[in-house]
Design an enzyme around this catalytic site. Sequence first.
Site, PDB file in Angstrom:
ATOM      1  N   CYS A 116      59.184  63.041  32.687  1.00  0.00           N
ATOM      2  CA  CYS A 116      58.223  64.147  32.845  1.00  0.00           C
ATOM      3  C   CYS A 116      58.728  65.225  33.796  1.00  0.00           C
ATOM      4  CB  CYS A 116      56.885  63.611  33.333  1.00  0.00           C
ATOM      5  SG  CYS A 116      56.285  62.249  32.342  1.00  0.00           S
ATOM      6  N   HIS A 258      52.625  68.121  37.447  1.00  0.00           N
ATOM      7  CA  HIS A 258      52.640  67.372  36.194  1.00  0.00           C
ATOM      8  C   HIS A 258      51.223  66.864  35.897  1.00  0.00           C
ATOM      9  CE1 HIS A 258      53.569  64.691  33.053  1.00  0.00           C
ATOM     10  NE2 HIS A 258      53.652  63.585  33.769  1.00  0.00           N
ATOM     11  N   ASN A 288      48.667  63.859  28.704  1.00  0.00           N
ATOM     12  CA  ASN A 288      50.009  63.882  29.304  1.00  0.00           C
ATOM     13  C   ASN A 288      51.053  64.154  28.221  1.00  0.00           C
ATOM     14  OD1 ASN A 288      52.436  63.340  30.524  1.00  0.00           O
ATOM     15  ND2 ASN A 288      51.805  61.408  31.460  1.00  0.00           N
TER      16      ASN A 288
HETATM   17  O1  UT7 Z   1      53.762  60.845  33.253  1.00  0.00           O
HETATM   18  C1  UT7 Z   1      54.406  59.648  33.385  1.00  0.00           C
HETATM   19  C2  UT7 Z   1      54.049  58.948  34.623  1.00  0.00           C
HETATM   20  N1  UT7 Z   1      52.905  58.083  34.435  1.00  0.00           N
HETATM   21  C3  UT7 Z   1      51.798  58.233  35.135  1.00  0.00           C
HETATM   22  O2  UT7 Z   1      51.655  59.152  35.875  1.00  0.00           O
HETATM   23  C4  UT7 Z   1      50.732  57.216  35.080  1.00  0.00           C
HETATM   24  C5  UT7 Z   1      50.199  56.942  36.442  1.00  0.00           C
HETATM   25  N2  UT7 Z   1      49.165  55.961  36.381  1.00  0.00           N
HETATM   26  C6  UT7 Z   1      47.899  56.243  36.019  1.00  0.00           C
HETATM   27  O3  UT7 Z   1      47.565  57.369  35.693  1.00  0.00           O
HETATM   28  C7  UT7 Z   1      46.883  55.121  36.065  1.00  0.00           C
HETATM   29  O4  UT7 Z   1      47.459  53.999  36.696  1.00  0.00           O
HETATM   30  C8  UT7 Z   1      46.360  54.714  34.641  1.00  0.00           C
HETATM   31  C9  UT7 Z   1      45.482  55.819  34.075  1.00  0.00           C
HETATM   32  C10 UT7 Z   1      47.523  54.440  33.727  1.00  0.00           C
HETATM   33  C11 UT7 Z   1      45.500  53.468  34.761  1.00  0.00           C
HETATM   34  O5  UT7 Z   1      44.433  53.680  35.690  1.00  0.00           O
HETATM   35  P1  UT7 Z   1      44.117  52.623  36.817  1.00  0.00           P
HETATM   36  O6  UT7 Z   1      42.949  53.094  37.557  1.00  0.00           O
HETATM   37  O7  UT7 Z   1      45.404  52.428  37.585  1.00  0.00           O
HETATM   38  O8  UT7 Z   1      43.714  51.362  35.979  1.00  0.00           O
HETATM   39  P2  UT7 Z   1      44.376  49.914  35.973  1.00  0.00           P
HETATM   40  O9  UT7 Z   1      45.655  49.913  35.229  1.00  0.00           O
HETATM   41  O10 UT7 Z   1      44.380  49.366  37.383  1.00  0.00           O
HETATM   42  O11 UT7 Z   1      43.292  49.103  35.149  1.00  0.00           O
HETATM   43  C12 UT7 Z   1      41.962  48.942  35.619  1.00  0.00           C
HETATM   44  C13 UT7 Z   1      41.156  48.284  34.531  1.00  0.00           C
HETATM   45  C14 UT7 Z   1      41.823  47.046  33.944  1.00  0.00           C
HETATM   46  O12 UT7 Z   1      40.826  46.115  33.644  1.00  0.00           O
HETATM   47  P3  UT7 Z   1      40.538  44.879  34.638  1.00  0.00           P
HETATM   48  O13 UT7 Z   1      41.828  44.116  34.714  1.00  0.00           O
HETATM   49  O14 UT7 Z   1      40.135  45.483  35.938  1.00  0.00           O
HETATM   50  O15 UT7 Z   1      39.449  44.147  33.944  1.00  0.00           O
HETATM   51  C15 UT7 Z   1      42.420  47.560  32.658  1.00  0.00           C
HETATM   52  O16 UT7 Z   1      42.550  46.546  31.687  1.00  0.00           O
HETATM   53  O17 UT7 Z   1      40.986  49.214  33.445  1.00  0.00           O
HETATM   54  C16 UT7 Z   1      41.381  48.569  32.226  1.00  0.00           C
HETATM   55  N3  UT7 Z   1      41.891  49.589  31.320  1.00  0.00           N
HETATM   56  C17 UT7 Z   1      41.109  50.225  30.443  1.00  0.00           C
HETATM   57  N4  UT7 Z   1      39.789  50.137  30.167  1.00  0.00           N
HETATM   58  C18 UT7 Z   1      39.303  50.944  29.211  1.00  0.00           C
HETATM   59  C19 UT7 Z   1      43.164  50.040  31.204  1.00  0.00           C
HETATM   60  N5  UT7 Z   1      43.215  50.976  30.248  1.00  0.00           N
HETATM   61  C20 UT7 Z   1      41.961  51.108  29.758  1.00  0.00           C
HETATM   62  C21 UT7 Z   1      41.368  51.917  28.753  1.00  0.00           C
HETATM   63  N6  UT7 Z   1      40.039  51.791  28.520  1.00  0.00           N
HETATM   64  N7  UT7 Z   1      42.097  52.807  28.041  1.00  0.00           N
END
Ligand code: UT7
Length: 331
Positions: A116, A258, A288
């Site tokens: 990115c 970004h 993104n």
């Molecule tokens: O551009 C490239 C670089 N990449 C990035 O910048 C990504 C950076 N990271 C992020 O933006 C965030 O970490 C994400 C948006 C990818 C994820 O958000 P988060 O707040 O870090 O969520 P998480 O991965 O800690 O997941 C929290 C919960 C999990 O459930 P449990 O284990 O707490 O029950 C996930 O399974 O959210 C769940 N989850 C979802 N729920 C509904 C993950 N994806 C989804 C979804 N819908 N799409």
Amino acid sequence: MSIKYYAKISGTGMYVPDKVLTNFDLEKIVDTTDEWIRTRTGMSERHIASKDQAVSDLAYEATLKAIEAARIRNKDIDMIIVATVSSDHAFPSTACILQQKLGIRGFPAFDISAGCTGWIYAANIAKQYIEAGIAKNILIIGVEVLTKIINWKDRGTCVLFGDGAGATIISRAGERDISRFIDSELSADGTHYDLLIQKAGGSRMPATKETLEENLHTIYMEGNKIFKNAIRSMYSACDIVLKRNNLDVHSIDWLITHQANMRIIQALGKKLKIDNKKVIVNIEKYANTSAATIPIALDEAVRNGKIRHGDLVLLASFGAGLTSGSLLFRM
Ligand code: UT7
């Protein structure tokens, strides 16, 4: 006495495919909700390339607009740098394919892979060539069709990405021109190369029936770990450039970062202590688009009259690698 040349942005353009996929559409594909996506990322919809659209097709459309805005002809371009991780083919480069589409040849054209941060890496390279007096008009493009390498069964990644292209013409500035690139800072931390990766398809893991069955040709990301690194590395890239140029954050007219997550954008703004009104955000419309987020946001902000001639603009990005970087310029 050696002549000092400066680089400036002389034209911008963008293109996104017609098809829009909303959060509600995604609710029908994976176990997710519009509410989760909006509150955790700030995204509402994204554009998706059609079956027959590849990265060079999107890049071409954005390029035509940038060339028009820069008031140059195709043949005035003397270098093409395409920043992408989803090129038409593993080789040759998308830049060479784009050269063919534009009907021009006989100068360097190459792709760079910096995730990115790709467009900022490309802008930095273009800056060096212009300042060295070697090139006069460099076409740089951030472009991705990531939706073709997404695992549509993984809700942790498939809701996050969209397709798009942002093209920019970097030209030699006139002696009295106030528009110019001021400074840029690039970095990478390869110790975390495996946090965001397309595992199969290269020489490490060539394509086999098994790699296809195990979905190893799609995007793998440990989003949580990248999240904190993103804020830290973008802050550092901005801070270095501000300090090196004796600038206070209040003198910055616009910040574009970004567009990966609204919470990352807000956290960075807060850490930099920049006025919210100066932070340009369009993540809700495009999600993104990786290397394309910054040049798309830049083009929109120029065309809707936010960023004007003479404004001081700071850009920051991070991505696969893990790469990061910033660019400071006067429009
Ligand atoms: O551009 C490239 C670089 N990449 C990035 O910048 C990504 C950076 N990271 C992020 O933006 C965030 O970490 C994400 C948006 C990818 C994820 O958000 P988060 O707040 O870090 O969520 P998480 O991965 O800690 O997941 C929290 C919960 C999990 O459930 P449990 O284990 O707490 O029950 C996930 O399974 O959210 C769940 N989850 C979802 N729920 C509904 C993950 N994806 C989804 C979804 N819908 N799409």
